[in-house]
Design an enzyme around this catalytic site. Structure first.
Site, PDB file in Angstrom:
ATOM      1  CG  HIS A  22      -9.133  -2.816  -2.255  1.00 22.26           C
ATOM      2  ND1 HIS A  22     -10.374  -2.258  -2.813  1.00 22.26           N
ATOM      3  CD2 HIS A  22      -8.773  -2.234  -1.246  1.00 22.26           C
ATOM      4  CE1 HIS A  22     -10.708  -1.094  -2.212  1.00 22.26           C
ATOM      5  NE2 HIS A  22      -9.718  -1.153  -1.107  1.00 22.26           N
ATOM      6  CG  HIS A  29      -6.716  -2.946   3.100  1.00 25.13           C
ATOM      7  ND1 HIS A  29      -5.967  -1.644   3.056  1.00 25.13           N
ATOM      8  CD2 HIS A  29      -8.164  -2.428   2.740  1.00 25.13           C
ATOM      9  CE1 HIS A  29      -7.054  -1.155   2.172  1.00 25.13           C
ATOM     10  NE2 HIS A  29      -8.145  -1.530   2.201  1.00 25.13           N
ATOM     11  CG  ASN A  79     -12.938  -0.990   4.084  1.00 22.11           C
ATOM     12  OD1 ASN A  79     -13.417  -1.357   5.081  1.00 22.11           O
ATOM     13  ND2 ASN A  79     -12.095  -0.388   3.929  1.00 22.11           N
ATOM     14  CD  GLU A 112     -10.642   6.089   1.099  1.00 24.14           C
ATOM     15  OE1 GLU A 112      -9.379   6.069   0.558  1.00 24.14           O
ATOM     16  OE2 GLU A 112     -10.879   6.561   2.234  1.00 24.14           O
ATOM     17  CB  VAL A 113     -10.286   1.725  -4.908  1.00 26.28           C
ATOM     18  CG1 VAL A 113      -9.875   1.448  -6.173  1.00 26.28           C
ATOM     19  CG2 VAL A 113      -9.325   2.732  -4.498  1.00 26.28           C
ATOM     20  CG  ASP A 166      -1.983   1.002   1.255  1.00 29.69           C
ATOM     21  OD1 ASP A 166      -1.726   2.148   1.102  1.00 29.69           O
ATOM     22  OD2 ASP A 166      -3.172   0.675   0.996  1.00 29.69           O
ATOM     23  CB  ILE A 167       1.077   4.374  -2.232  1.00 27.27           C
ATOM     24  CG1 ILE A 167      -0.491   4.744  -2.191  1.00 27.27           C
ATOM     25  CG2 ILE A 167       1.242   3.752  -3.325  1.00 27.27           C
ATOM     26  CD1 ILE A 167      -0.725   5.689  -3.373  1.00 27.27           C
TER      27      ILE A 167
END
Length: 126
Positions: free
Chosen positions: A110, A112, A97, A105-106, A39-40
């Site tokens: 995904h 995490h 999520n 948010e995306v 993750d950035i």
């Protein structure tokens, strides 16, 4: 900004661009079903994102519409990433999520993987 997990897939989302090689990432694992990368904006000492290569908005979309082989391949990839990163002991947390209330948010599924410190309670106390 949180997204609507029931919206159609947007192929211009950041993860779709990463999958197409338009945006660089620090890949830690890749196979035919999944891509995993750092993750950035890490929220723990170890923070890896795992995304399916298919176009799925959320866990709900993926679990309802992906073929069994893709579901199995993705879930196995998540476990392999955690094992290969040495996170099984002392432990790690998975988070996916779904939708606005969960602050997705995306608009691409995904997961995490968080590890590297004690992570505290599952949800913030009000």
């Amino acid at each position: 900004m949180p997204i609507d997990a029931t919206a159609p897939y947007d192929d211009q989302n950041i993860f779709a661009k990463i999958l197409r090689g338009e945006i660089p990432n620090k890949t830690v694992y890749e196979d035919e079903y999944a891509l995993a990368f750092h993750d950035i904006n890490p929220q723990a000492p170890h923070h890896i994102l795992v995304i399916p290569k298919g176009a799925y908005v959320s866990w709900d979309d993926f679990s309802a519409n992906a073929p069994e082989t893709e579901i199995a391949g993705f879930i196995r990839a998540v476990g392999k990433v955690a094992r290969e990163a040495g996170l099984v002991e002392p432990g790690y947390r998975l988070l996916a999520n779904v939708g606005m209330d969960a602050h997705q948010e995306v608009p691409h599924l995904h997961v995490h993987i968080f590890a590297g410190r004690k992570l505290g309670p599952m949800l913030a106390q009000d």
